[in-house]
Structure formats: C-alpha cells, structure tokens
Design a protein around this motif. Structure first.
Motif, PDB file in Angstrom:
ATOM      1  N   GLU A 259      14.419  20.557  81.769  1.00 44.34           N
ATOM      2  CA  GLU A 259      14.621  19.317  81.020  1.00 44.34           C
ATOM      3  C   GLU A 259      15.983  18.711  81.346  1.00 44.34           C
ATOM      4  N   ILE A 260      16.056  17.391  81.327  1.00 46.35           N
ATOM      5  CA  ILE A 260      17.324  16.689  81.550  1.00 46.35           C
ATOM      6  C   ILE A 260      17.757  16.052  80.230  1.00 46.35           C
ATOM      7  N   LEU A 261      18.925  16.441  79.745  1.00 47.94           N
ATOM      8  CA  LEU A 261      19.497  15.843  78.543  1.00 47.94           C
ATOM      9  C   LEU A 261      20.914  15.359  78.856  1.00 47.94           C
ATOM     10  N   ASN A 262      21.536  14.754  77.888  1.00 46.64           N
ATOM     11  CA  ASN A 262      22.820  14.089  78.143  1.00 46.64           C
ATOM     12  C   ASN A 262      23.936  14.590  77.249  1.00 46.64           C
ATOM     13  N   ARG A 263      25.154  14.411  77.756  1.00 48.01           N
ATOM     14  CA  ARG A 263      26.367  14.761  77.024  1.00 48.01           C
ATOM     15  C   ARG A 263      27.357  13.594  77.129  1.00 48.01           C
ATOM     16  N   TYR A 264      28.421  13.661  76.353  1.00 50.84           N
ATOM     17  CA  TYR A 264      29.502  12.697  76.478  1.00 50.84           C
ATOM     18  C   TYR A 264      30.493  13.179  77.533  1.00 50.84           C
ATOM     19  N   TRP A 265      31.175  12.207  78.153  1.00 56.72           N
ATOM     20  CA  TRP A 265      32.022  12.501  79.310  1.00 56.72           C
ATOM     21  C   TRP A 265      33.083  11.415  79.407  1.00 56.72           C
ATOM     22  N   ASP A 266      34.029  11.588  80.276  1.00 51.17           N
ATOM     23  CA  ASP A 266      34.963  10.537  80.668  1.00 51.17           C
ATOM     24  C   ASP A 266      35.309  10.792  82.123  1.00 51.17           C
ATOM     25  N   ASP A 267      35.415   9.738  82.890  1.00 54.86           N
ATOM     26  CA  ASP A 267      35.647   9.899  84.318  1.00 54.86           C
ATOM     27  C   ASP A 267      37.101  10.218  84.658  1.00 54.86           C
ATOM     28  N   LYS A 268      37.966  10.294  83.662  1.00 56.17           N
ATOM     29  CA  LYS A 268      39.365  10.660  83.905  1.00 56.17           C
ATOM     30  C   LYS A 268      39.725  11.919  83.114  1.00 56.17           C
ATOM     31  N   ASN A 269      40.717  12.641  83.592  1.00 53.90           N
ATOM     32  CA  ASN A 269      41.141  13.887  82.928  1.00 53.90           C
ATOM     33  C   ASN A 269      42.649  13.893  82.705  1.00 53.90           C
ATOM     34  N   THR A 270      43.151  12.759  82.221  1.00 59.76           N
ATOM     35  CA  THR A 270      44.576  12.593  81.903  1.00 59.76           C
ATOM     36  C   THR A 270      44.683  12.187  80.438  1.00 59.76           C
ATOM     37  N   PRO A 271      45.877  12.205  79.848  1.00 61.74           N
ATOM     38  CA  PRO A 271      46.003  11.777  78.449  1.00 61.74           C
ATOM     39  C   PRO A 271      45.519  10.339  78.269  1.00 61.74           C
ATOM     40  N   ARG A 272      44.873  10.074  77.146  1.00 61.94           N
ATOM     41  CA  ARG A 272      44.462   8.708  76.856  1.00 61.94           C
ATOM     42  C   ARG A 272      45.716   7.840  76.685  1.00 61.94           C
ATOM     43  N   PRO A 273      45.835   6.738  77.403  1.00 62.89           N
ATOM     44  CA  PRO A 273      47.037   5.904  77.273  1.00 62.89           C
ATOM     45  C   PRO A 273      47.306   5.449  75.850  1.00 62.89           C
ATOM     46  N   GLU A 274      46.238   5.185  75.088  1.00 55.88           N
ATOM     47  CA  GLU A 274      46.396   4.683  73.723  1.00 55.88           C
ATOM     48  C   GLU A 274      46.704   5.791  72.716  1.00 55.88           C
ATOM     49  N   SER A 275      46.675   7.050  73.172  1.00 57.92           N
ATOM     50  CA  SER A 275      47.025   8.200  72.325  1.00 57.92           C
ATOM     51  C   SER A 275      47.819   9.198  73.155  1.00 57.92           C
ATOM     52  N   PHE A 276      48.745   8.706  73.944  1.00 61.01           N
ATOM     53  CA  PHE A 276      49.390   9.519  74.981  1.00 61.01           C
ATOM     54  C   PHE A 276      50.125  10.724  74.407  1.00 61.01           C
ATOM     55  N   ARG A 277      51.065  10.493  73.517  1.00 58.23           N
ATOM     56  CA  ARG A 277      51.862  11.605  72.975  1.00 58.23           C
ATOM     57  C   ARG A 277      50.977  12.614  72.254  1.00 58.23           C
ATOM     58  N   GLU A 278      50.020  12.112  71.496  1.00 59.64           N
ATOM     59  CA  GLU A 278      49.136  13.000  70.734  1.00 59.64           C
ATOM     60  C   GLU A 278      48.337  13.903  71.663  1.00 59.64           C
ATOM     61  N   ASP A 279      47.830  13.336  72.761  1.00 63.31           N
ATOM     62  CA  ASP A 279      47.023  14.129  73.684  1.00 63.31           C
ATOM     63  C   ASP A 279      47.869  15.161  74.432  1.00 63.31           C
ATOM     64  N   VAL A 280      49.070  14.787  74.821  1.00 65.05           N
ATOM     65  CA  VAL A 280      49.957  15.735  75.494  1.00 65.05           C
ATOM     66  C   VAL A 280      50.251  16.927  74.571  1.00 65.05           C
ATOM     67  N   GLU A 281      50.481  16.651  73.308  1.00 60.64           N
ATOM     68  CA  GLU A 281      50.774  17.712  72.356  1.00 60.64           C
ATOM     69  C   GLU A 281      49.547  18.594  72.117  1.00 60.64           C
ATOM     70  N   THR A 282      48.377  17.979  71.998  1.00 61.19           N
ATOM     71  CA  THR A 282      47.151  18.758  71.807  1.00 61.19           C
ATOM     72  C   THR A 282      46.897  19.677  72.995  1.00 61.19           C
ATOM     73  N   ALA A 283      47.073  19.153  74.208  1.00 65.38           N
ATOM     74  CA  ALA A 283      46.851  19.962  75.408  1.00 65.38           C
ATOM     75  C   ALA A 283      47.852  21.108  75.481  1.00 65.38           C
ATOM     76  N   ARG A 284      49.099  20.832  75.136  1.00 67.37           N
ATOM     77  CA  ARG A 284      50.119  21.885  75.150  1.00 67.37           C
ATOM     78  C   ARG A 284      49.720  23.015  74.209  1.00 67.37           C
ATOM     79  N   GLU A 285      49.294  22.650  73.015  1.00 71.77           N
ATOM     80  CA  GLU A 285      48.896  23.657  72.029  1.00 71.77           C
ATOM     81  C   GLU A 285      47.662  24.429  72.481  1.00 71.77           C
ATOM     82  N   ALA A 286      46.702  23.718  73.061  1.00 67.71           N
ATOM     83  CA  ALA A 286      45.458  24.363  73.490  1.00 67.71           C
ATOM     84  C   ALA A 286      45.713  25.382  74.587  1.00 67.71           C
TER      85      ALA A 286
END
Length: 536
Positions: A259-286
């Motif tokens: 079966e073929i089903l779907n997931r969510y995705w994004d074609d980039k793997n960098t911090p979101r520009p509109e949430s830059f600091r928050e994403d950098v901090e989340t990645a550091r913690e993870a």
C-alpha cells in the motif's frame, strides 16, 4: 544558549545554504526566488541570532526600503555602538511589520464584527514581490495577528464563513490564487512567503473547490481538474521510486503489503527562518539527549510538523518514562497521519468526480479505485480495535503511535469509517475530548498549542460534521453549542475572535504554544459564522 556558540553554528548553516541558488519544490522544477537566509545573508543570521525582535517572524516579514544588495553592502560596514544599534539599522532599512496603526475593535455584535473583519483581513492583489512575500494575482484573506499572508489550510475554514456572508467573489479569488501557486510552483506552499517554499500544508484545496462548487454549481469541479491533479501529483511525487528496500521518498511511503500512504515532509533540513532561534535550540537539546540524531534530522522533523498545521503536538513526539512529551523528541517524518491520508482520499474522490462530470469514465474509474484502495489502507493501519479510535501510524516501528487526537475524526468527516467504527469514535469523543468549551485537541497537557487545554475552530467543524455524517446529531449539537458559547463569552469580554481557545478552563482564553495568542482570526470567524448560521 550562548550567542557566541550560536554564531559559530550559523556560520556553518550560511556556508551550506550559500551553495544553493534556488529552492527545489518538485523533482523537475526550481523556484528562482530567495528565502530570507539567502536573500539577506549575514544580516539575517545576525538579526535572528541576537533576537532583535521577540518574534523571529518579524524580521523575515519586513519589507526592504531599498535594493537588498545596497542594504547588504551597508551592513558590511556596520559596527554596532550599542545593544540597540542593530535594531535601528533594521528600522532604517526596512518597513517593520506591525508598526502601523492597528485595527480597533468596537462593541458590535459578534456577527457584525466578523463581517467587518472580512474587509480588515482582506489584502489586495500583490503588484510586485517585495522582501519574502510571494505575490498573488487576486485579493485574499489573511488569518490576522502575526499571520500577514494567506495560509493554505486556514483558508478552507475561512471560506465557510465567507460563503455564509455571501462573499463568493472572495472565495473565487482565493481558489484562483491557490491555482496560480499550483501553476507557478507545482504545489501550494504553507503560505505565500519564500520561506515556506519547502513545504505545503494539509491538502484542503479540493475542499475549497467544493465550497466554490456549492456556490456556483458542480461544473466548478471540472473547471479546476487540471489544478486538482497538480495538487495530487505533488503529494504523490516519487511513488515510482518506492520499493521494499526503499520504502519512503519525500511524502510517500510504501507499506510492507504494497500500500502507498503519505506523510508530512519538508524539502529543506535547516532551521525555519521564521523560528530560527527556537529551532536551533530545539536541535541542540535533541542531539544532546540522543547523539545518534543529527541536527538536520531534527530540523526536517520540525519543518514537517509545520507542514501538518499542528505545530506542535504530542502527535509528533515520544513520551518519556514519566509520560511527558518534549519537543526535542519530534519525529514527524516517521509518522503516517490519519488526517493527511483522509484528505488525500478526498482528493482522489474529487478528481474522480471531476472526470465524471467531464464524461471521462476511464479517468473517473482510475481515481475511484485509488480512493477505494486508500480507504482500505486507512482502516488497516489507522484503526485501533483496542482503543476504538483512528490514530496515526509509525511506519518505522510498524505500530500505532498510541496518541489520541482529534485527527481521528477525519475518517468520519470524509465518510470512510464504518457505522460500527463511528459509534466507537462517538463514545471516545464524549469520554475523552468533550470539554466545557468544545473539543480539546488531544488529552495531553504538554505546553504545545495543538494539545490540551486548547480547542481549535477547524477541529470543531471536522468533529461536528463527522458526527453528523453518521447520525450522531445529539453529540454534534452539544459540541456546537459549547463552542459557540465559548466564542461568544470571550468576544463579550474582549471584542476579539481568537486563533484558539482554552476549552477546559472557561475563565481563560487560550494557552500554550510557540507564540502568543493571535486575534483576528480567519478560521475562527469562518467556523463561527458557519455554525451560528444554522440557526436561521
């Protein structure tokens, strides 16, 4: 996090990004406009790293007052003489959003207020591209607050209210704008900003075409068939590359039985520009907690969570030994979401309907078969006999995520569920999700905005309509009354319509999330008008 260390990290991001001159959106197409990290370069990283604005979205929405290259040249010679110097540099060179006169509410009735807001939230056709805004050819409605651009899935729920108020031309314009985006980029971005060109949002385009068809007749489906298929091609891109060994590519996943089903995705793997600091901090913690992870994996999962519209929720997280959900555990791309696949079932069904209206039986049969196959897969992978509810599926672990959420009502909304399943879902909604102010998003208190205690207008509508589809009118009407009363109580106290509401504690308006409560608000206005209009 120490700003010096943060600067060292962003130098690496800048090096990686500078090697790219365009944003890829489909396998064969490139978008030759720039997101803010490429458009502004060092200036972007400095402003976001130094938290010049409390909300990371502020700077990426700012409008340059002159040629960007000239601003960047000036910044090369910039030497801050005080802590506030960078702010004044931005103020001198950009029009900062939110700095103009704000809309003042009055004590009008709630319905009058919403009718006035349609004009307040309407934006004219964009004459040219400035900053990060992607121009649209027709007028459109924005949600409000910090959301200064059109948003994909918000717009369907907004249209429900626009139709109630006879704003058919606005609905037409918005559908045509989304069709324009499909034509230009091969997909509908999260919103009309360059920093959203890596991802979409829940695929409600077919539902919007349905709202327009309700106003103008079913020929509308055939008229928009070309764009419905472009939307479908985007979500199914890469299907031909799947195999038992390579079971996932972008937004498509092959299950063990084919079966073929779907997931969510994004074609980039960098911090979101509109949430830059928050994403950098989340990645550091993870990464600190799980060294096997890479920061790029964390960024991809954060972005995919944003594509879901549920940014963020325990749906995408893993509970620790204490039953707590932390954002650093986000793993969105491992999850097949029940709502996304129900929406794609609907898209397949609507394409079949459009082909049928055009008299193309082969086309109609092809997409009906795809819809039928997806419906079987939805029951197989998302239905939990133990819980009596539909839940997301972790395809990497081969099991349900075990997280109860209002996404589980989508199979009722699109009439995929059996009568027996609908009865069990109804029981679960009454026992778990029904609160004094309506339906809570999940029963989990995580601090994330798509969890308890928050209720959201779109999920009230999905739940109410889903229950009505199976004759569960008593519970549907109870939810309707509780939600309308909550909206009216908050409006009476504030003269505002909110983005989300606290449905557990009626003494509060809302709580939890990435950013402060927003007022306006497009989809809350739309769902309120739709539900309140039933009293006519």
């Amino acid at each position: 996090m120490n700003n010096y260390l943060l600067r060292l990290q962003v130098i690496l991001y800048l090096f990686i990004i500078s090697s790219c001159s365009s944003v890829t959106t489909t396998e064969d197409q490139e978008v030759r406009i720039l997101p803010p990290e490429e458009l502004y370069g060092d200036l972007f990283y400095e402003v976001q790293t130094e938290a010049v604005f409390p909300d990371s979205k502020t700077f990426v929405d700012a409008v340059p007052l002159t040629e960007v290259d000239l601003i960047k040249e000036k910044f090369k010679d910039f030497e801050p003489e005080s802590d506030s110097a960078l702010y004044y540099f931005v103020e001198d060179n950009f029009r900062i959003p939110g700095s103009g006169p704000a809309y003042k509410t009055d004590s009008s009735s709630i319905n009058t207020h919403i009718k006035k807001l349609w004009e307040v939230l309407k934006r004219p056709a964009d004459e040219e591209r400035t900053g990060t805004l992607i121009p649209l050819p027709e007028p459109y409605i924005v949600p409000g607050g910090r959301f200064r651009e059109i948003y994909y899935w918000d717009s369907y729920f907004t249209m429900l209210g626009l139709l109630e108020d006879g704003e058919v031309e606005t609905i037409q314009n918005m559908v045509d704008n989304f069709s324009h985006l499909l034509e230009e980029y091969g997909f509908i971005p999260n919103g009309n900003r360059t920093y959203y060109l890596g991802r979409s949002q829940p695929p409600f385009y077919a539902m919007m075409v349905g709202v327009l068809a309700e106003a103008k007749g079913e020929q509308v489906y055939a008229d928009y068939l070309e764009y419905l298929e472009k939307e479908y091609d985007f979500w199914m891109s890469g299907t031909g590359k799947l195999s038992a060994e390579n079971n996932a590519h972008r937004r498509v996943v092959r299950l063990p039985d084919g079966e073929i089903l779907n997931r969510y995705w994004d074609d980039k793997n960098t911090p979101r520009p509109e949430s830059f600091r928050e994403d950098v901090e989340t990645a550091r913690e993870a990464v600190a907690k799980n060294p096997e992870l890479t920061k790029e994996e964390v960024y991809r999962n954060l972005r995919a969570g944003a594509e879901s519209g549920w940014d963020f929720s325990s749906r995408w997280l893993t509970a620790d030994a204490n039953g707590e959900f932390k954002l650093s555990t986000i793993h969105t791309t491992a999850i097949l979401p029940v709502d996304l696949n129900s929406l794609l079932y609907n898209l397949e069904s609507v394409i079949a309907k459009a082909y049928d209206i055009k008299g193309n039986k082969d086309g109609a049969d092809k997409f009906l078969k795809r819809a039928e196959q997806r419906a079987l897969a939805i029951e197989k992978y998302f239905w939990s006999e133990k819980e009596g509810y539909f839940m997301d599926y972790n395809f990497k672990e081969g099991q349900s995520t075990g997280v109860l959420s209002m996404a589980g009502t989508y199979p009722l909304f699109f009439e995929i569920a059996s009568e027996q399943q609908a009865e069990q879902v109804t029981k679960k909604i009454r026992e778990v999700f029904l609160k004094p102010g309506g339906l809570v998003t999940t029963p989990n208190h995580t601090g994330q905005q798509w969890d308890a205690p928050n209720g959201w207008a779109p999920l009230q509508w999905i739940g109410i309509k889903g229950l009505r589809n199976y004759g569960q009118d008593s519970l549907a009407n109870e939810i309707r009354q509780r939600w309308l009363h909550l909206n009216e109580r908050v409006y009476k106290n504030t003269f505002k319509m909110m983005e989300k509401y606290n449905v557990e504690d009626l003494s509060k308006e809302s709580g939890g999330g990435e950013y402060p409560t927003q007022d306006g608000f497009g989809w809350s206005n739309g769902v309120y008008r739709k539900l309140a209009g039933e009293e006519k």
